[in-house]
Design a protein around this motif. Structure first.
Motif, short mmCIF file in Angstrom:
data_model
loop_
_atom_site.label_atom_id
_atom_site.label_comp_id
_atom_site.label_asym_id
_atom_site.label_seq_id
_atom_site.Cartn_x
_atom_site.Cartn_y
_atom_site.Cartn_z
N MET A 249 0.86 -1.18 0.00
CA MET A 249 0.00 0.00 0.00
C MET A 249 0.90 1.23 0.00
N MET A 250 0.64 2.15 -0.83
CA MET A 250 1.47 3.35 -0.95
C MET A 250 0.81 4.50 -0.19
N HIS A 251 1.71 5.31 0.44
CA HIS A 251 1.23 6.48 1.21
C HIS A 251 1.74 7.75 0.54
N ALA A 252 0.86 8.69 0.37
CA ALA A 252 1.28 9.97 -0.22
C ALA A 252 2.05 10.77 0.83
N ALA A 253 3.09 11.46 0.40
CA ALA A 253 3.87 12.33 1.30
C ALA A 253 2.99 13.48 1.78
N PRO A 254 3.08 13.78 3.06
CA PRO A 254 2.24 14.88 3.57
C PRO A 254 2.62 16.20 2.92
N ALA A 255 1.63 16.99 2.66
CA ALA A 255 1.89 18.29 2.05
C ALA A 255 2.56 19.21 3.07
N GLU A 256 3.52 20.03 2.62
CA GLU A 256 4.19 20.97 3.51
C GLU A 256 3.18 22.01 4.01
N ALA A 257 3.28 22.27 5.34
CA ALA A 257 2.39 23.29 5.91
C ALA A 257 2.75 24.65 5.34
N LYS A 258 1.76 25.36 4.95
CA LYS A 258 2.00 26.69 4.40
C LYS A 258 2.33 27.67 5.53
N THR A 259 3.37 28.44 5.31
CA THR A 259 3.75 29.46 6.28
C THR A 259 2.99 30.73 5.97
N GLU A 260 2.25 31.20 6.97
CA GLU A 260 1.42 32.38 6.74
C GLU A 260 2.25 33.64 6.88
N MET A 261 2.17 34.49 5.89
CA MET A 261 2.86 35.78 5.90
C MET A 261 1.95 36.82 6.54
N THR A 262 2.49 37.56 7.46
CA THR A 262 1.72 38.63 8.11
C THR A 262 2.57 39.90 8.18
N ARG A 263 1.87 41.03 8.34
CA ARG A 263 2.56 42.29 8.55
C ARG A 263 1.92 42.97 9.76
N LEU A 264 2.75 43.39 10.69
CA LEU A 264 2.29 44.03 11.91
C LEU A 264 2.88 45.43 12.02
N ARG A 265 2.05 46.34 12.50
CA ARG A 265 2.54 47.68 12.84
C ARG A 265 2.59 47.79 14.36
N LEU A 266 3.73 48.20 14.89
CA LEU A 266 3.93 48.34 16.32
C LEU A 266 4.21 49.80 16.64
N ARG A 267 3.45 50.34 17.56
CA ARG A 267 3.70 51.69 18.08
C ARG A 267 4.17 51.55 19.52
N LEU A 268 5.35 52.06 19.80
CA LEU A 268 6.00 51.86 21.08
C LEU A 268 6.20 53.18 21.79
#
Length: 750
Positions: free
Chosen positions: A1-20
């Protein structure tokens, strides 16, 4: 029985603005933000702005970036607030440091900081261009406030403006990856300031027993060899400082243990970036002339490069790996302020005014813009507390918890400070001193103008004391702003509340030497309740004693000792008790013939007890007799029946009678005094308090560590929450903060 390789998890791109907001400019924050972005592979930008710092980061590791930013702040940075907002992706791959955006000044200058370890590495590294250079610094250390003329904080606005970068310093200053990126005071031997004398010359003079005036960070120090009794005695005579303790400066932490027994928390405070003077238990290895009659010794570590170079020269120019070894060479280091004048900061003034004190005057060509004495601290009730707040801490603000109107608060007459509020922050200037001196009053005015200019505010009101003759009151009246006047002790209690973030009503005690009461009397041992609207009620006080001679009574404990006899109805015994004092009989006759005003001051009660216990000499400095008694105490214990409570008045007449009748020795008397005061004051305060409430403890007597700690502990045992001064001194140095808090309350109430 053959198993498909798991798909790579997608890395979510985000942009944050920080006011300090906080201490985020001039402390290496932008290169720190740049380095973090490189670590996590993020694009975006960082820039200073009118409110603090704004940055945006874009990529897959923005959450890790924010966590690291909170966790790994630069040594001098502090975050008061951080707003985080998701924004649209822009596709930035690189992270850049942008120039400052214009706008009204709402940022602040960090306080001066002691030379950091990396700069010390450079200082003693023969291969470094900063080798043995007495002005080495970086974004993590060096002068800030004391050389800044105005905001924004950049080189053109400081006393370094006249020093042009050499190629190497210019390159370091412009490189975001360099520790000296935008370090405004950066310089090296090729392009920076110079000392007038070499460290070897200075140290040789000190070793020879000479007194040296040395220009440092916030002004000139007067230095001498602390082990040379003759030098210390000459310094006292020339400075006209008979008995007030001197502090010592030592090379490093290891050297402290040669002269004192610091606790772990005291060592930690000594090595903090401010490098304050810290009071620690003395080993009494130095001549008594250094700190006459005191059980504790003021100690500070070398904090400027030139200090390290003096100890380096004294140790035989040891190599870098030896700089942390214990060294038995210690220096008396005291402010160069002859005759009660303010600390000297200018070269010409030093040569003129210190010529009769110092055998050698050492200058440099970097101007000091703002003079600042060394800060003095101790541990009280498990927390660091100020005796004097100046270099290393000013102008860091105190958060008042909410926005409010801008106020200029003018403080008192002794140990004067000023406070300017802006938004939710209170900025308290450095210790100024006694306004009776004309030069000090001029310095006081300069400090007010400088603080208002830096903060770019126009105060809506000027707050001051009730006393019409205080020069601080007159300054408020001449400020051009509407004047709000507050009772001295209400301001003491309000200062404690302000630094602890208490809003609304507050119960507390003000225990000090003097303050004008609303009834025109001399107050100083008061139980008060602030109403949260700028007013207060006087709930009780210490039983009064006669105050014969006004201010003289504070300088001459004998007068208060005779007042104790008068209070007991035994005035005819006073001359015999003080038979060794020629003036006692005459003073007793004057007491009998004339009425004197009364004072409820706990400070004057201390003076009365001091005289009865054998310390009746004229005081060379405020609180001298009381400090000597505190130094004698090992285990305070209360005299049974040593006080009486009646109608919210606490009367210690039985204790004073015991001193007269039993004549205990000084140590036993000092321990009885402290123990009985603690027990009596605790019972007195508890009687007017609501169950479990907070009790603010302010006023100059709370500088007495034994009184402050044990009274706080007793109130805690009774179920209350005592509040002690931590961010400001409990004495009149904190008065302006309390006035500012009360004034804001009045203005906001309409």
């Amino acid at each position: 029985m053959m198993h498909a390789a798991p798909a790579e998890a997608k890395t979510e791109m985000t942009r944050l603005r920080l006011r300090l907001r906080g201490a985020v400019q001039g402390v290496g924050f932008r290169p720190f933000a740049f380095g973090l972005a490189a670590r996590y592979g993020l694009g975006g930008f960082v820039r200073n702005d009118a409110q603090g710092v704004t940055l945006e980061v874009e990529g897959a590791e923005t959450a890790n970036y924010v966590a690291a930013l909170r966790r790994e702040l630069p040594p001098l940075a502090r975050l008061d607030a951080m707003e985080i907002e998701p924004v649209a992706l822009r596709g930035d791959k690189n992270f850049v440091i942008e120039s400052t955006r214009s706008g009204p000044a709402r940022t602040r200058i960090p306080a001066d900081a002691a030379t950091c370890e990396k700069c010390l590495d450079d200082l003693f590294d023969p291969s470094s261009r900063f080798h043995l250079y007495p002005f080495v610094n970086c974004t993590h250390c060096g002068p800030r406030y004391t050389l800044t003329r105005r905001l924004p904080y950049d080189r053109a606005q400081t006393s370094m403006a006249g020093f042009q970068f050499c190629a190497d310093c210019g390159r370091d200053y412009a490189d975001p990856a360099n520790r000296r990126f935008h370090a405004e005071p950066i310089a090296c031997p090729r392009c920076g300031p110079r000392l007038s004398h070499s460290p070897m010359e200075i140290t040789s003079a000190l070793r020879a027993g000479k007194i040296v005036a040395l220009k440092g960070i916030g002004g000139f120090h007067l230095l001498c060899d602390a082990s040379n009794a003759g030098s210390v005695t000459r310094l006292r005579a020339r400075k006209n400082r008979e008995a007030k303790p001197f502090a010592i400066m030592v090379a490093n932490e290891a050297s402290v243990a040669l002269f004192a027994k610091p606790r772990a928390d005291e060592l930690e405070l000594l090595r903090s970036p401010a490098h304050p003077i810290v009071l620690v238990e003395s080993l009494r290895k130095l001549p008594d002339a250094v700190a006459p009659g005191m059980a504790r010794l003021g100690v500070m570590l070398a904090y400027a490069p030139v200090h390290h170079l003096l100890f380096h020269a004294a140790g035989g120019a040891r190599q870098i790996h030896e700089r942390n070894l214990a060294q038995d060479f210690a220096l008396v280091a005291t402010s160069a302020n002859p005759g009660g004048a303010p600390l000297i900061k200018d070269n010409a003034e030093a040569r003129e005014k210190l010529a009769d004190i110092a055998d050698l005057v050492v200058t440099h060509d970097r101007d000091i813009v703002v003079r600042a004495d060394d800060s003095v601290m101790q541990f009280v009730d498990g927390a660091p507390a100020f005796l004097r707040r100046a270099r290393g801490f000013v102008p860091e603000p105190i958060d008042l918890g909410a926005d409010g109107p801008s106020v200029l608060a003018c403080g008192g007459h002794l140990k004067a400070t000023l406070t300017v509020t802006r938004g939710r922050e209170a900025f308290v200037c450095q210790h100024v001193g006694d306004l009776s001196d004309a030069e000090t009053f001029r310095f006081y005015g300069e400090s007010a103008a400088h603080l208002l200019r830096l903060l770019d505010v126009k105060p809506e009101a000027a707050a001051c004391d009730l006393h019409p003759d205080y020069l601080s009151t007159r300054f408020a009246e001449q400020s051009g702003a509407p004047v709000l006047r507050f009772q001295h002790h209400a301001a003491h209690v309000a200062a404690i509340g302000a630094e602890h973030g208490v809003t609304g009503a507050l119960y507390g005690a003000a225990l000090d030497g003097h303050g004008l009461g609303e009834d025109g009397g001399n107050w100083g041992g008061e139980a008060l309740r602030l109403d949260g609207r700028g007013g207060f009620a006087r709930l009780g006080h210490v039983a009064p004693l006669a105050l014969f001679g006004g201010d003289r009574a504070a300088r001459e404990p004998l007068r208060m000792g005779i007042a104790a006899f008068a209070a007991l109805g035994r005035l005819d015994e006073a001359a015999g008790y003080f038979a060794g004092k020629a003036e006692a009989a005459q003073l007793a006759k004057i007491f009998a013939a004339r009425l004197a005003p009364a004072t409820t001051s706990l400070g004057r009660l201390f003076d009365a007890a001091s005289a009865l216990l054998g310390f009746a000499e004229r005081q060379d400095f405020e609180g001298q007799a009381a400090m000597r008694l505190e130094s004698l105490v090992r285990a305070p214990h209360a005299l049974h029946g040593g006080y009486v409570l009646r109608a919210a008045i606490v009367d210690f007449a039985p204790l004073l009678a015991h001193f007269i009748d039993a004549r205990p020795d000084a140590r036993d008397g000092a321990e009885l005094l402290h123990g009985t005061l603690i027990e009596g004051l605790g019972a007195w305060l508890a009687a007017s308090a609501k169950p479990g409430e907070k009790i603010a403890l302010g006023g100059g007597c709370l500088m007495n560590r034994i009184l402050a700690e044990d009274l706080a502990g007793l109130l805690r045992d009774k179920g209350f929450t005592p509040l002690l001064a931590q961010k400001m001194p409990p004495n009149d140095g904190g008065l302006s903060l309390g006035q500012a808090a009360l004034a804001r309350t009045v203005l906001m109430a309409g």
